[in-house]
Design a protein around this motif. Structure first.
Motif, PDB file in Angstrom:
ATOM      1  N   THR A  78       0.830  -1.214   0.000  1.00 15.52           N
ATOM      2  CA  THR A  78       0.000   0.000   0.000  1.00 15.52           C
ATOM      3  C   THR A  78       0.854   1.249   0.000  1.00 15.52           C
ATOM      4  OG1 THR A  78      -1.773  -1.171   1.163  1.00 15.52           O
ATOM      5  CG2 THR A  78      -1.815   1.231   1.228  1.00 15.52           C
ATOM      6  N   CYS A 164      -1.498  -5.733  -3.141  1.00 15.37           N
ATOM      7  CA  CYS A 164      -1.827  -4.441  -2.535  1.00 15.37           C
ATOM      8  C   CYS A 164      -1.144  -3.282  -3.235  1.00 15.37           C
ATOM      9  CB  CYS A 164      -1.458  -4.447  -1.052  1.00 15.37           C
ATOM     10  SG  CYS A 164      -2.405  -5.634  -0.081  1.00 15.37           S
ATOM     11  N   SER A 167      -4.189  -2.027  -7.781  1.00 12.85           N
ATOM     12  CA  SER A 167      -5.565  -1.766  -7.331  1.00 12.85           C
ATOM     13  C   SER A 167      -6.505  -1.771  -8.524  1.00 12.85           C
ATOM     14  CB  SER A 167      -5.649  -0.427  -6.597  1.00 12.85           C
ATOM     15  OG  SER A 167      -6.985  -0.103  -6.296  1.00 12.85           O
ATOM     16  N   ALA A 290      -5.544  -1.484   5.096  1.00 11.66           N
ATOM     17  CA  ALA A 290      -4.980  -2.346   4.057  1.00 11.66           C
ATOM     18  C   ALA A 290      -4.950  -3.829   4.437  1.00 11.66           C
ATOM     19  CB  ALA A 290      -3.583  -1.862   3.676  1.00 11.66           C
ATOM     20  N   GLY A 358      -6.681   2.142   1.209  1.00 12.30           N
ATOM     21  CA  GLY A 358      -6.253   0.994   1.988  1.00 12.30           C
ATOM     22  C   GLY A 358      -7.103  -0.243   1.771  1.00 12.30           C
ATOM     23  N   SER A 362      -6.393  -2.700  -1.413  1.00  8.77           N
ATOM     24  CA  SER A 362      -5.818  -4.003  -1.080  1.00  8.77           C
ATOM     25  C   SER A 362      -6.795  -5.146  -1.315  1.00  8.77           C
ATOM     26  CB  SER A 362      -5.369  -4.005   0.393  1.00  8.77           C
ATOM     27  OG  SER A 362      -4.385  -3.034   0.620  1.00  8.77           O
TER      28      SER A 362
END
Length: 416
Positions: A78, A164, A167, A290, A358, A362
């Motif tokens: 992240t 993560c 996205s 996340a 987050g 993720s």
């Protein structure tokens, strides 16, 4: 050189979510997986009392290490995505969709890890010299790939970091914003709306974001696999004992410790003055949410992906759910009185941004998605899966975000 050709022949998806760790299998295979589990075995009763079965102990250890790696690498992935977005958002940027390079980077690492044959050479029953016979070598490579999918560290890097760092929800959000002529342009002054354009230009903008992201992510996946094969003779091998006895326990401390520290920073920031705590909305709230998204994606994929071999249902489900949550949070952040305009809404606006960056970032993944597209046995299944994912995701945002944009319009959020 085709990427993961054996997976295409065997109809086997080349990603960790499709294969669950198998620590609870019968005793022989469990002993192969955890040959150095003597400290765990010593915790049981004396020899006069029947000792608890090793598969149960190995299952607990494997689950703990896997979850810990996922938490730790979810935070790293992240932060990597947010950092790449910040680096690629500047005046005069040739690409205004900031998540593009994060998706490319995560896909490249995913391709590398899938094809790597050196890092985990000592793991379990894949150790030993590479067979010389072509058929035996192919079987050895297949066994090595299957074994990697049960290694906590490998799951952490691929499912945690790569998943993560990329996205799918942010990607589809940018596709919608390009279609609606609302994609932020860093070259324009803050608060300045994009120049009006006709529908043809909007359709071309949609195609630009869509095709550039998918093609570059797929290319990065393939390049990562080729690069792994090229440098394999020069890569070191992680010692089995070092991984089991040092890295895995350290991951437990780092994973849970970093997550707990992020929660404390979000609750009790060091400075609450207006304008000086915006870093909470940019990073801290994101890394708080996340791990939740990463763990949800991992377990949903384990549950659903294998049910329909030609259509990875688990990845599709989490990507679509993440798109829905992304659209709802974006609406709440850009409507007057909630996340927009009102200064008192700063913390709420930051929390919404943290959920989008987050949890949604993720929960959804492009790296796994393109790996599945590349690994499906038949091309028609890959095209159907890819087109369905993009079409359904974009359709959901047209309903969720379009209903606000084309009625009341978007307001500028107070947290930027």
């Amino acid at each position: 050189m085709a990427l993961d050709a054996s997976a295409e022949k065997e109809n086997e998806l080349p990603l960790t979510e499709t294969t669950a760790p198998q620590p609870a299998s019968p005793t022989p295979s469990s002993r192969q997986q955890w040959p150095n589990s003597q400290p765990l075995a010593e915790e049981g009763p004396s020899s006069s009392t029947p000792a608890p079965s090793k598969p149960q102990l190995s299952a607990r250890a494997t689950q703990l290490y896997t979850v810990s790696y996922l938490i730790f690498f979810a935070i790293l992935g992240t932060l990597a995505r947010l950092g790449l977005q910040a680096l690629t958002t500047y005046k005069g940027a040739p690409v205004v969709t900031g998540v593009l390079w994060a998706n490319v980077a995560g896909s490249l690492v995913m391709g590398f890890m899938i094809e790597d044959k050196a890092l985990f050479r000592e793991e379990w029953d894949c150790a030993g010299p590479t067979p010389s016979d072509a058929e035996d070598a192919a079987e050895h490579a297949k066994k090595h790939k299957a074994t990697k999918k049960t290694i906590p560290l490998y799951i952490g890097v691929t499912t945690g970091f790569c998943g993560c760092c990329t996205s799918f929800s942010s990607f589809i959000r940018d596709v919608f914003l390009a279609l609606a002529n609302a994609l932020p342009d860093p070259s324009l002054p803050a608060g300045t709306a994009n120049a009006a354009r006709n529908g043809g230009y909007s359709f071309m903008a949609l195609l630009a974001v869509l095709l550039v992201t998918v093609s570059l992510s797929l290319s990065a996946l393939v390049f990562g696999g080729h690069f792994a094969l090229a440098v394999s003779p020069f890569l070191p091998t992680l010692p089995f004992r070092f991984t089991r006895r040092v890295l895995d326990p350290v991951a437990v401390v780092l994973g849970w410790g970093c997550w707990l520290g992020a929660v404390f920073l979000a609750i009790w920031p060091p400075d609450r003055h207006e304008g000086q705590d915006t870093w909470r909305g940019r990073a801290v709230f994101a890394i708080v949410f996340a791990p939740l998204g990463c763990l949800a994606r991992f377990y949903v994929s384990l549950l659903l992906n294998a049910r329909v071999p030609a259509f990875p249902l688990g990845t599709f489900a989490v990507n679509m759910f993440g798109v829905v949550v992304e659209g709802m949070c974006y609406d709440l952040q850009h409507v007057r009185g909630l996340g927009a305009v009102v200064p008192a809404a700063l913390t709420g606006c930051q929390v919404l941004q943290g959920v989008m960056d987050g949890f949604c970032g993720s929960l959804t993944t492009v790296s796994t998605w393109v790996a599945e597209l590349n690994g499906l046995a038949r091309r028609k299944h890959a095209y159907f899966y890819g087109i369905t994912s993009v079409s359904v995701g974009l359709g959901l945002l047209v309903v969720i975000m379009g209903s606000l944009l084309w009625t009341r319009g978007f307001e500028d959020p107070v947290c930027g």
